[in-house]
Structure formats: structure tokens, C-alpha cells
Design a protein around this motif. Sequence first.
Motif, mmCIF file in Angstrom:
data_model
loop_
_atom_site.group_PDB
_atom_site.id
_atom_site.type_symbol
_atom_site.label_atom_id
_atom_site.label_comp_id
_atom_site.label_asym_id
_atom_site.label_seq_id
_atom_site.Cartn_x
_atom_site.Cartn_y
_atom_site.Cartn_z
ATOM 1 N N ILE A 183 0.855 -1.184 0.000
ATOM 2 C CA ILE A 183 0.000 0.000 0.000
ATOM 3 C C ILE A 183 0.894 1.237 0.000
ATOM 4 C CG2 ILE A 183 -1.758 1.284 1.260
ATOM 5 C CD1 ILE A 183 -2.606 -1.518 2.463
ATOM 6 N N ILE A 184 1.740 1.330 0.996
ATOM 7 C CA ILE A 184 2.781 2.363 1.027
ATOM 8 C C ILE A 184 4.013 1.714 0.400
ATOM 9 C CG2 ILE A 184 4.212 3.820 2.518
ATOM 10 C CD1 ILE A 184 1.168 4.528 2.550
ATOM 11 N N PRO A 185 4.615 2.338 -0.605
ATOM 12 C CA PRO A 185 5.745 1.703 -1.291
ATOM 13 C C PRO A 185 6.811 1.177 -0.327
ATOM 14 C CG PRO A 185 5.121 3.711 -2.413
ATOM 15 C CD PRO A 185 4.321 3.666 -1.137
ATOM 16 N N TYR A 186 7.408 0.077 -0.707
ATOM 17 C CA TYR A 186 8.424 -0.594 0.102
ATOM 18 C C TYR A 186 9.600 0.332 0.364
ATOM 19 C CZ TYR A 186 12.004 -3.866 1.568
ATOM 20 O OH TYR A 186 12.984 -4.492 2.281
ATOM 21 N N LYS A 187 9.927 0.484 1.654
ATOM 22 C CA LYS A 187 11.070 1.309 2.075
ATOM 23 C C LYS A 187 11.815 0.617 3.195
ATOM 24 C CE LYS A 187 8.886 5.600 0.750
ATOM 25 N NZ LYS A 187 7.997 6.651 1.150
ATOM 26 N N GLY A 188 11.964 -0.683 3.088
ATOM 27 C CA GLY A 188 12.654 -1.445 4.115
ATOM 28 C C GLY A 188 11.679 -2.097 5.082
ATOM 29 N N SER A 189 12.209 -2.579 6.177
ATOM 30 C CA SER A 189 11.425 -3.386 7.109
ATOM 31 C C SER A 189 10.242 -2.634 7.722
ATOM 32 C CB SER A 189 12.325 -3.952 8.211
ATOM 33 O OG SER A 189 12.910 -2.903 8.944
ATOM 34 N N SER A 190 10.325 -1.321 7.828
ATOM 35 C CA SER A 190 9.216 -0.566 8.432
ATOM 36 C C SER A 190 7.951 -0.610 7.581
ATOM 37 C CB SER A 190 9.623 0.884 8.683
ATOM 38 O OG SER A 190 9.817 1.568 7.459
ATOM 39 N N THR A 191 8.092 -0.867 6.305
ATOM 40 C CA THR A 191 6.923 -0.946 5.406
ATOM 41 C C THR A 191 6.636 -2.373 4.949
ATOM 42 O OG1 THR A 191 8.327 -0.498 3.495
ATOM 43 C CG2 THR A 191 7.213 1.402 4.504
ATOM 44 N N ASN A 192 7.418 -3.305 5.423
ATOM 45 C CA ASN A 192 7.271 -4.689 4.974
ATOM 46 C C ASN A 192 6.550 -5.512 6.048
ATOM 47 O OD1 ASN A 192 7.566 -6.586 2.978
ATOM 48 N ND2 ASN A 192 9.462 -7.390 3.812
ATOM 49 N N HIS A 193 5.248 -5.242 6.189
ATOM 50 C CA HIS A 193 4.432 -5.981 7.150
ATOM 51 C C HIS A 193 3.074 -6.272 6.521
ATOM 52 C CE1 HIS A 193 2.243 -2.269 8.135
ATOM 53 N NE2 HIS A 193 3.436 -1.690 8.085
ATOM 54 N N ILE A 194 2.372 -7.222 7.092
ATOM 55 C CA ILE A 194 1.160 -7.767 6.489
ATOM 56 C C ILE A 194 0.059 -6.714 6.317
ATOM 57 C CG2 ILE A 194 -0.023 -8.622 8.566
ATOM 58 C CD1 ILE A 194 0.543 -10.639 5.368
ATOM 59 N N LEU A 220 -12.179 -8.896 2.507
ATOM 60 C CA LEU A 220 -11.177 -8.907 3.569
ATOM 61 C C LEU A 220 -10.998 -10.308 4.133
ATOM 62 C CD1 LEU A 220 -12.413 -5.676 5.332
ATOM 63 C CD2 LEU A 220 -10.384 -5.913 3.908
ATOM 64 N N PRO A 221 -9.804 -10.597 4.636
ATOM 65 C CA PRO A 221 -9.568 -11.891 5.276
ATOM 66 C C PRO A 221 -10.483 -12.040 6.499
ATOM 67 C CG PRO A 221 -7.505 -10.693 4.982
ATOM 68 C CD PRO A 221 -8.614 -9.756 4.654
ATOM 69 N N SER A 222 -10.748 -13.252 6.897
ATOM 70 C CA SER A 222 -11.605 -13.475 8.069
ATOM 71 C C SER A 222 -10.914 -13.036 9.359
ATOM 72 C CB SER A 222 -12.019 -14.946 8.157
ATOM 73 O OG SER A 222 -10.884 -15.779 8.226
ATOM 74 N N ASP A 223 -9.608 -13.032 9.366
ATOM 75 C CA ASP A 223 -8.839 -12.643 10.545
ATOM 76 C C ASP A 223 -8.489 -11.150 10.468
ATOM 77 O OD1 ASP A 223 -6.977 -12.322 12.607
ATOM 78 O OD2 ASP A 223 -6.093 -14.299 12.269
ATOM 79 N N VAL A 224 -9.020 -10.359 11.397
ATOM 80 C CA VAL A 224 -8.799 -8.911 11.421
ATOM 81 C C VAL A 224 -7.312 -8.568 11.449
ATOM 82 C CG1 VAL A 224 -9.265 -6.796 12.750
ATOM 83 C CG2 VAL A 224 -11.022 -8.537 12.536
ATOM 84 N N GLU A 225 -6.509 -9.434 12.016
ATOM 85 C CA GLU A 225 -5.059 -9.231 12.089
ATOM 86 C C GLU A 225 -4.445 -9.028 10.699
ATOM 87 O OE1 GLU A 225 -1.197 -11.973 13.408
ATOM 88 O OE2 GLU A 225 -3.224 -12.769 13.620
ATOM 89 N N PHE A 226 -5.090 -9.558 9.667
ATOM 90 C CA PHE A 226 -4.555 -9.484 8.316
ATOM 91 C C PHE A 226 -5.222 -8.412 7.459
ATOM 92 C CE2 PHE A 226 -3.780 -14.081 9.371
ATOM 93 C CZ PHE A 226 -2.426 -13.921 9.574
ATOM 94 N N TYR A 227 -6.109 -7.611 8.027
ATOM 95 C CA TYR A 227 -6.748 -6.537 7.271
ATOM 96 C C TYR A 227 -5.691 -5.527 6.822
ATOM 97 C CZ TYR A 227 -11.622 -7.612 8.604
ATOM 98 O OH TYR A 227 -12.845 -8.172 8.758
ATOM 99 N N PRO A 228 -5.833 -4.999 5.616
ATOM 100 C CA PRO A 228 -4.955 -3.902 5.213
ATOM 101 C C PRO A 228 -5.176 -2.697 6.122
ATOM 102 C CG PRO A 228 -6.111 -4.817 3.317
ATOM 103 C CD PRO A 228 -6.739 -5.413 4.537
ATOM 104 N N SER A 229 -4.123 -1.982 6.405
ATOM 105 C CA SER A 229 -4.179 -0.818 7.283
ATOM 106 C C SER A 229 -5.053 0.279 6.677
ATOM 107 C CB SER A 229 -2.765 -0.273 7.497
ATOM 108 O OG SER A 229 -2.811 1.024 8.045
ATOM 109 N N LYS A 230 -6.075 0.703 7.434
ATOM 110 C CA LYS A 230 -6.936 1.799 6.987
ATOM 111 C C LYS A 230 -6.130 3.095 6.897
ATOM 112 C CE LYS A 230 -11.537 0.333 8.165
ATOM 113 N NZ LYS A 230 -12.837 0.957 8.375
ATOM 114 N N ASP A 231 -5.208 3.288 7.832
ATOM 115 C CA ASP A 231 -4.381 4.496 7.809
ATOM 116 C C ASP A 231 -3.514 4.545 6.558
ATOM 117 O OD1 ASP A 231 -5.405 5.417 10.226
ATOM 118 O OD2 ASP A 231 -3.791 4.528 11.412
ATOM 119 N N ALA A 232 -2.917 3.415 6.204
ATOM 120 C CA ALA A 232 -2.070 3.370 5.002
ATOM 121 C C ALA A 232 -2.917 3.599 3.744
ATOM 122 C CB ALA A 232 -1.345 2.029 4.918
ATOM 123 N N LEU A 233 -4.084 2.981 3.686
ATOM 124 C CA LEU A 233 -4.966 3.178 2.528
ATOM 125 C C LEU A 233 -5.403 4.636 2.413
ATOM 126 C CD1 LEU A 233 -7.151 -0.042 2.773
ATOM 127 C CD2 LEU A 233 -5.579 0.531 0.913
#
Length: 114
Positions: free
Chosen positions: A33-44, A92-105
Amino acid sequence: MNQNFKKLQNRISSFCKDRDWDQFHSPKNLAHIIPYKGSSTNHIQNGILLRADIHTLFDLDLLRIDENYLIHIDKSIDDIEYRKFDGKYLRLPSDVEFYPSKDALKKRFEQMIR
């Protein structure tokens, strides 16, 4: 491969088999969603599984997804294959843990409309 990512891939793949949703999502193509910029942006929560061509439209900002998970197709796209997604909600996935970040979107969506 990250175990959370693999877990999400398996869930989405299973979900897609039960529905005709392979046309949009793909368990093999993760768009940042937010372009890759290292580990800080590389999360589910900074990823959305998209079919390769849809991923390209997303990267080109011709397909946008707002913080309510509503899909917007750019008016310059007239192909019915893509237009049919305009105004639909992202599944969306059934598990809320895997939802895309609303803030990032929201951040990405707001940057694109400027």
C-alpha cells in the motif's frame, strides 16, 4: 517467507476457491500500500493480495482503494474487465489481524487525489 504472509496466502487461496474472487485477488501477488522502504513498510497490514494486472493498475494509481476498502477505478480506464470493480468493496480476510491498514490506505488515497 514470512509465516504471517504464508498464512494469509493460504486463507485467501481457500477463500477464492469457494467464491469467484480469483478475478481480483491473487494469493501470489502482494502489493504494498505504502511503497516498500525497508522493514518498516514490509508488514502484512501494508499489503493487499492482487492479481498481477490489478497490481499494476494499483501501482500506477489507476486503481485506488479508500480507507473503507472501496475500490475506485480511474475514469481513463474504460475496459469492462476493470470497470466492473469500480464501487465494489475489497474482500477482507476473516482474521482482522490481516486486514490492510486503513491508515495506510487513507494516506495513499489522499496522496493520489492531489
